[in-house]
Scaffold this active site. Structure first.
Site, mmCIF file in Angstrom:
data_model
loop_
_atom_site.group_PDB
_atom_site.id
_atom_site.type_symbol
_atom_site.label_atom_id
_atom_site.label_comp_id
_atom_site.label_asym_id
_atom_site.label_seq_id
_atom_site.Cartn_x
_atom_site.Cartn_y
_atom_site.Cartn_z
ATOM 1 C CG ASN A 129 -1.688 1.246 1.427
ATOM 2 O OD1 ASN A 129 -1.802 2.055 0.490
ATOM 3 N ND2 ASN A 129 -2.243 1.449 2.614
ATOM 4 C CD1 TRP A 130 3.687 1.060 -2.925
ATOM 5 C CD2 TRP A 130 3.629 2.257 -4.816
ATOM 6 N NE1 TRP A 130 4.446 0.412 -3.856
ATOM 7 C CE2 TRP A 130 4.426 1.118 -5.025
ATOM 8 C CE3 TRP A 130 3.440 3.159 -5.868
ATOM 9 C CZ2 TRP A 130 5.045 0.867 -6.253
ATOM 10 C CZ3 TRP A 130 4.051 2.902 -7.084
ATOM 11 C CH2 TRP A 130 4.846 1.760 -7.274
ATOM 12 C CE LYS A 131 -0.067 3.400 4.644
ATOM 13 N NZ LYS A 131 -0.028 3.527 6.086
ATOM 14 C CG HIS A 142 -5.811 2.322 4.986
ATOM 15 N ND1 HIS A 142 -5.362 3.276 5.863
ATOM 16 C CD2 HIS A 142 -4.835 1.389 4.909
ATOM 17 C CE1 HIS A 142 -4.156 2.925 6.296
ATOM 18 N NE2 HIS A 142 -3.812 1.781 5.726
ATOM 19 C CD GLU A 150 -2.752 5.824 6.575
ATOM 20 O OE1 GLU A 150 -2.696 5.853 5.334
ATOM 21 O OE2 GLU A 150 -1.878 5.293 7.284
ATOM 22 C CD GLU A 169 -3.555 -2.171 7.311
ATOM 23 O OE1 GLU A 169 -2.495 -2.499 6.793
ATOM 24 O OE2 GLU A 169 -4.119 -1.078 7.110
ATOM 25 N N GLY A 213 2.600 2.379 10.585
ATOM 26 C CA GLY A 213 3.600 3.418 10.389
ATOM 27 C C GLY A 213 4.339 3.818 11.664
ATOM 28 C CB SER A 273 5.175 -1.807 11.771
ATOM 29 O OG SER A 273 4.841 -0.444 12.017
ATOM 30 N N GLY A 326 2.745 -1.140 4.191
ATOM 31 C CA GLY A 326 2.859 0.268 3.830
ATOM 32 C C GLY A 326 4.300 0.653 3.544
ATOM 33 N N GLY A 327 4.934 1.283 4.526
ATOM 34 C CA GLY A 327 6.288 1.819 4.366
ATOM 35 C C GLY A 327 7.279 0.862 3.719
HETATM 36 P P1 PGA Z 1 2.780 0.374 7.517
HETATM 37 O O1 PGA Z 1 1.324 0.625 6.905
HETATM 38 O O2 PGA Z 1 3.262 -0.961 6.985
HETATM 39 O O3 PGA Z 1 3.618 1.500 7.057
HETATM 40 O O4 PGA Z 1 2.620 0.314 9.008
HETATM 41 C C1 PGA Z 1 0.432 -0.409 6.714
HETATM 42 C C2 PGA Z 1 -0.881 0.107 6.155
HETATM 43 O O5 PGA Z 1 -1.331 1.186 6.578
HETATM 44 O O6 PGA Z 1 -1.497 -0.529 5.281
#
Ligand code: PGA
Length: 250
Positions: free
Chosen positions: A9-11, A94, A96, A166, A172, A212, A233-234
């Site tokens: 998930n590149w956001k 998600h 966010e 999640e 993050g 994470s 994500g990251g």
């Molecule tokens: P993260 O994000 O791996 O950077 O914690 C995961 C996500 O929000 O899908």
């Protein structure tokens, strides 16, 4: 046996040029995996990503969509726009989006139905906040989110839904849920699905862990009984690192 599904998930990261460069490097690195590999990219990168992954095993997803087919919704993208250019997956709900853009259990449910009607494969996110965990209501939060997201779907469609558990406090932050806690939460989600749709359906649903995930913890997480891969994500922003997560079993 459920397959492992590993989605990046590149956001809000990477331009089309950066997308091209990323896929050029990633495709050889993940060519030999049996796991499903998905990258969920910003809308503006979708066409490039779809073109660049044509003869590869990498699937492409969006990170959101609107539930309406068209209309006066400035800045929004609909499901049929995504499918016309060849998008295969879409992340829905998600945390966010729930936190910053008023996504609710009701809109997630609407979007899920519309995604299926348009032939998209949804990845639905659920998860508790730190406060909810500390208050001891995790189970209630994640089962409610799951139930409301899937409300009104047939068993066949529930089986095709990918769920990402999640915990918000792990996103993050570098804090990962322990393998046992993540597995227990995912078992709880699976039990809730079993209560409503039966065991056979529940056993087929892919439920990922997200928060994470990185190459150093992917193996221990993904080898747990109920964790069917991850939403990353990251650590999905760099081809070498993401490929190590995809190839955790090599
Ligand atoms: P993260 O994000 O791996 O950077 O914690 C995961 C996500 O929000 O899908």
């Amino acid at each position: 046996m459920r397959r492992k599904v590993i989605a990046g998930n590149w956001k809000m990261n990477k331009t089309p040029n950066e997308t091209k460069k990323f896929i050029e490097e990633l495709k050889a690195l993940v060519a030999n995996t049996e796991n499903e590999v998905i990258i969920c990219v910003p809308f503006i990168d979708l066409a490039t990503a779809i073109e660049m992954t044509k003869d590869t095993n990498i699937k492409v997803g969006a990170q959101n969509m609107h539930f309406k087919a068209n209309g006066a919704y400035t800045g929004e993208i609909s499901a049929n726009m995504l499918t016309e250019i060849g998008t295969e997956y879409v992340i829905l709900g998600h945390s966010e989006r729930r936190q910053y853009y008023n996504e609710t259990d009701e809109t997630v449910n609407l979007k899920l139905k519309v995604a299926f009607e348009n032939g998209l494969k949804p990845i639905v996110c659920v998860g508790e906040s730190l406060k909810q965990r500390e208050d001891g209501v995790t189970k209630n939060v994640i089962t409610t989110q799951t139930r409301l997201a899937l409300d009104g779907l047939t068993n066949e469609l529930v089986e095709k839904t990918v769920i990402a558990y999640e915990p918000i406090w792990a996103i993050g932050t570098g804090k990962t849920a322990s393998n046992e806690d993540a597995n227990d939460a995912i078992k709880t989600i699976r039990e809730e699905i079993a209560n409503i749709y039966g065991n056979e359906t529940a056993e087929k649903v892919i439920i990922q862990y997200g928060g994470s995930v990185k190459s150093s913890n992917a193996k221990e997480l993904f080898e747990m009984s109920d964790i069917d891969g991850g939403l990353v994500g990251g650590a999905s922003l760099e081809p070498q690192e993401f490929s190590k997560i995809v190839n955790y079993d090599k």
